[in-house]
Write a protein that holds these residues in place. Structure first.
Motif, PDB file in Angstrom:
ATOM      1  N   PHE A 200       0.792  -1.333   0.011  1.00  0.00           N
ATOM      2  CA  PHE A 200       0.128  -0.061   0.092  1.00  0.00           C
ATOM      3  C   PHE A 200       0.833   1.134   0.034  1.00  0.00           C
ATOM      4  N   HIS A 201       0.315   2.259  -0.790  1.00  0.00           N
ATOM      5  CA  HIS A 201       1.237   3.409  -1.138  1.00  0.00           C
ATOM      6  C   HIS A 201       0.345   4.788  -0.616  1.00  0.00           C
ATOM      7  N   ILE A 202       0.940   5.527   0.148  1.00  0.00           N
ATOM      8  CA  ILE A 202       0.165   6.994   0.806  1.00  0.00           C
ATOM      9  C   ILE A 202       1.047   8.022   0.475  1.00  0.00           C
ATOM     10  N   GLY A 203       0.335   9.342   0.083  1.00  0.00           N
ATOM     11  CA  GLY A 203       0.903  10.405   0.017  1.00  0.00           C
ATOM     12  C   GLY A 203       0.434  11.497   1.016  1.00  0.00           C
ATOM     13  N   GLY A 204      -0.905  11.825   0.341  1.00  0.00           N
ATOM     14  CA  GLY A 204      -1.697  12.843   1.412  1.00  0.00           C
ATOM     15  C   GLY A 204      -2.148  12.271   2.648  1.00  0.00           C
ATOM     16  N   ALA A 205      -2.239  11.052   2.609  1.00  0.00           N
ATOM     17  CA  ALA A 205      -2.952  10.524   3.701  1.00  0.00           C
ATOM     18  C   ALA A 205      -1.925  10.598   4.932  1.00  0.00           C
ATOM     19  N   ALA A 206      -0.372  10.809   4.496  1.00  0.00           N
ATOM     20  CA  ALA A 206       0.578  10.930   5.580  1.00  0.00           C
ATOM     21  C   ALA A 206       0.752  12.310   5.843  1.00  0.00           C
ATOM     22  N   ARG A 207       0.087  13.235   5.447  1.00  0.00           N
ATOM     23  CA  ARG A 207       0.130  14.795   5.679  1.00  0.00           C
ATOM     24  C   ARG A 207      -1.463  15.323   5.880  1.00  0.00           C
ATOM     25  N   PRO A 208      -1.934  14.920   7.306  1.00  0.00           N
ATOM     26  CA  PRO A 208      -3.028  15.684   7.428  1.00  0.00           C
ATOM     27  C   PRO A 208      -3.206  17.119   7.282  1.00  0.00           C
ATOM     28  N   ALA A 209      -2.031  17.667   7.367  1.00  0.00           N
ATOM     29  CA  ALA A 209      -2.198  19.424   7.213  1.00  0.00           C
ATOM     30  C   ALA A 209      -1.665  19.605   5.671  1.00  0.00           C
ATOM     31  N   GLY A 210      -1.770  18.633   4.791  1.00  0.00           N
ATOM     32  CA  GLY A 210      -1.542  19.177   3.393  1.00  0.00           C
ATOM     33  C   GLY A 210      -0.149  18.979   3.031  1.00  0.00           C
ATOM     34  N   TRP A 211       0.197  19.356   1.632  1.00  0.00           N
ATOM     35  CA  TRP A 211       1.410  18.909   0.946  1.00  0.00           C
ATOM     36  C   TRP A 211       2.501  19.893   1.410  1.00  0.00           C
ATOM     37  N   SER A 212       1.939  21.054   1.904  1.00  0.00           N
ATOM     38  CA  SER A 212       2.974  22.101   2.339  1.00  0.00           C
ATOM     39  C   SER A 212       3.578  21.831   3.730  1.00  0.00           C
ATOM     40  N   ALA A 213       2.785  20.897   4.483  1.00  0.00           N
ATOM     41  CA  ALA A 213       3.609  20.209   5.621  1.00  0.00           C
ATOM     42  C   ALA A 213       4.109  19.178   5.654  1.00  0.00           C
ATOM     43  N   PRO A 214       5.023  18.572   6.355  1.00  0.00           N
ATOM     44  CA  PRO A 214       5.862  17.435   6.328  1.00  0.00           C
ATOM     45  C   PRO A 214       5.021  16.244   6.700  1.00  0.00           C
ATOM     46  N   VAL A 215       5.640  14.874   6.536  1.00  0.00           N
ATOM     47  CA  VAL A 215       4.969  13.757   6.837  1.00  0.00           C
ATOM     48  C   VAL A 215       4.871  13.819   8.267  1.00  0.00           C
ATOM     49  N   ASP A 216       3.657  13.270   8.650  1.00  0.00           N
ATOM     50  CA  ASP A 216       3.430  13.374  10.008  1.00  0.00           C
ATOM     51  C   ASP A 216       3.265  11.749  10.655  1.00  0.00           C
ATOM     52  N   ALA A 217       4.374  11.680  11.464  1.00  0.00           N
ATOM     53  CA  ALA A 217       4.657  10.198  11.867  1.00  0.00           C
ATOM     54  C   ALA A 217       3.497   9.289  12.475  1.00  0.00           C
ATOM     55  N   ALA A 218       2.537  10.308  13.218  1.00  0.00           N
ATOM     56  CA  ALA A 218       1.372   9.639  13.888  1.00  0.00           C
ATOM     57  C   ALA A 218       0.184   9.092  12.696  1.00  0.00           C
ATOM     58  N   ALA A 219       0.467   9.801  11.713  1.00  0.00           N
ATOM     59  CA  ALA A 219      -0.480   9.558  10.657  1.00  0.00           C
ATOM     60  C   ALA A 219      -0.098   8.279   9.958  1.00  0.00           C
ATOM     61  N   VAL A 220       1.184   8.199   9.732  1.00  0.00           N
ATOM     62  CA  VAL A 220       1.734   7.069   9.072  1.00  0.00           C
ATOM     63  C   VAL A 220       1.898   5.655  10.228  1.00  0.00           C
ATOM     64  N   ARG A 221       1.776   6.052  11.455  1.00  0.00           N
ATOM     65  CA  ARG A 221       1.387   4.990  12.414  1.00  0.00           C
ATOM     66  C   ARG A 221       0.098   4.465  12.663  1.00  0.00           C
ATOM     67  N   GLU A 222      -0.869   5.308  12.205  1.00  0.00           N
ATOM     68  CA  GLU A 222      -2.146   4.818  11.915  1.00  0.00           C
ATOM     69  C   GLU A 222      -2.234   3.906  11.267  1.00  0.00           C
ATOM     70  N   TRP A 223      -1.784   3.947   9.821  1.00  0.00           N
ATOM     71  CA  TRP A 223      -1.970   3.188   8.796  1.00  0.00           C
ATOM     72  C   TRP A 223      -1.299   1.866   8.803  1.00  0.00           C
ATOM     73  N   ARG A 224      -0.037   2.092   9.814  1.00  0.00           N
ATOM     74  CA  ARG A 224       0.955   0.825   9.961  1.00  0.00           C
ATOM     75  C   ARG A 224      -0.117   0.038  11.079  1.00  0.00           C
ATOM     76  N   GLU A 225      -0.533   0.453  12.200  1.00  0.00           N
ATOM     77  CA  GLU A 225      -1.478  -0.164  12.870  1.00  0.00           C
ATOM     78  C   GLU A 225      -2.651  -0.744  12.170  1.00  0.00           C
ATOM     79  N   ALA A 226      -3.222   0.050  11.117  1.00  0.00           N
ATOM     80  CA  ALA A 226      -4.475  -0.836  10.612  1.00  0.00           C
ATOM     81  C   ALA A 226      -4.146  -1.885   9.644  1.00  0.00           C
ATOM     82  N   LEU A 227      -2.728  -1.698   9.029  1.00  0.00           N
ATOM     83  CA  LEU A 227      -2.308  -3.114   8.212  1.00  0.00           C
ATOM     84  C   LEU A 227      -1.913  -4.167   9.169  1.00  0.00           C
ATOM     85  N   ASP A 228      -1.313  -3.835  10.299  1.00  0.00           N
ATOM     86  CA  ASP A 228      -0.893  -5.229  11.112  1.00  0.00           C
ATOM     87  C   ASP A 228      -2.001  -5.594  11.971  1.00  0.00           C
ATOM     88  N   ALA A 229      -3.245  -5.012  11.981  1.00  0.00           N
ATOM     89  CA  ALA A 229      -4.345  -5.407  12.902  1.00  0.00           C
ATOM     90  C   ALA A 229      -4.928  -6.791  12.257  1.00  0.00           C
TER      91      ALA A 229
END
Length: 229
Positions: A200-229
């Motif tokens: 699975f590949h995410i771009g905007g989903a890793a940046r809740p504040a939009g593309w002008s803001a950096p990747v958010d580790a917490a947003a990535v972690r939410e996806w990691r946990e969903a995939l590992d569930a």
């Protein structure tokens, strides 16, 4: 062998890369200029990202928005520079004006990559015939992944195609891993996982504040946990 799903996150710079790895990303897709849907980053950016993280890193080879190859000589030069800098995984994909794979451009780059692993990106979603494209590319060295939403408009519309292709992985042209991205939401994961999709590949989903803001580790972690569930 682990059945852990691969989570690939788009990174624009070293800050993104560090956050993505901290959140549990398995791999990065390194691009620049998301206004043009992701172009080839500079050698300097690659070097900074490569020294900041130790997870696999696929580097975009794309000179302009759209799916035409454009100046192939320039792309080959960029691929050569990036390989010299240590890049060993790539992302590319070009169509001709009729929506068929641009084999001249793709084969020239693949020759330069000299066995490196690479992803054919979402150009497949704009192809005149997905099945024909896969079969024409099947024997190219290093091709191990297709980044696809199943549809030009995104995963919502592409789910039926993705589920069908996931069921064909033992057929010629379908051996490469399906990496789902493009309008992918957490709500899509159960059906895709149940069908055997494991990347699975995410771009905007890793940046809740939009593309002008950096990747958010917490947003990535939410996806990691969903995939590992």
């Amino acid at each position: 062998m682990s059945n852990r799903a691969v989570l690939e996150v788009i990174a624009l710079d070293a800050e993104d890369a560090v956050a993505a790895q901290a959140g549990g990303a398995d791999r990065l897709e390194l691009v620049t200029d998301m206004a043009a849907d992701g172009l080839t980053p500079s050698r300097e950016t690659f070097a900074a990202v490569r020294s900041a993280v130790d997870i696999p890193l696929r580097v975009m080879l794309r000179a302009a928005d759209g799916f035409a190859a454009g100046d192939v000589d320039q792309l080959v030069d960029r691929a050569h520079e990036l390989r010299e800098a240590g890049a060993d995984e790539f992302v590319l994909g070009f169509l001709d004006e009729d929506g068929h794979p641009d084999l001249v451009a793709v084969e020239r780059l693949v020759t330069e990559l000299d066995g490196c692993r690479w992803t054919f990106h979402r150009a497949i979603d704009r192809a005149a015939d997905r099945d024909t494209l896969r079969k024409r590319l099947a024997d190219l060295p290093g091709l191990d992944t297709y980044l696809t939403a199943g549809s030009p408009s995104g995963v919502d519309d592409g789910i039926p195609t993705l589920l069908t292709e996931a069921s064909r992985t033992d057929e010629p042209g379908y051996e490469a891993q399906i990496l789902v991205g493009g309008g992918l939401g957490l709500h899509h994961l159960p059906r895709l996982r149940a069908a055997g999709v494991d990347a699975f590949h995410i771009g905007g989903a890793a940046r809740p504040a939009g593309w002008s803001a950096p990747v958010d580790a917490a947003a990535v972690r939410e996806w990691r946990e969903a995939l590992d569930a």
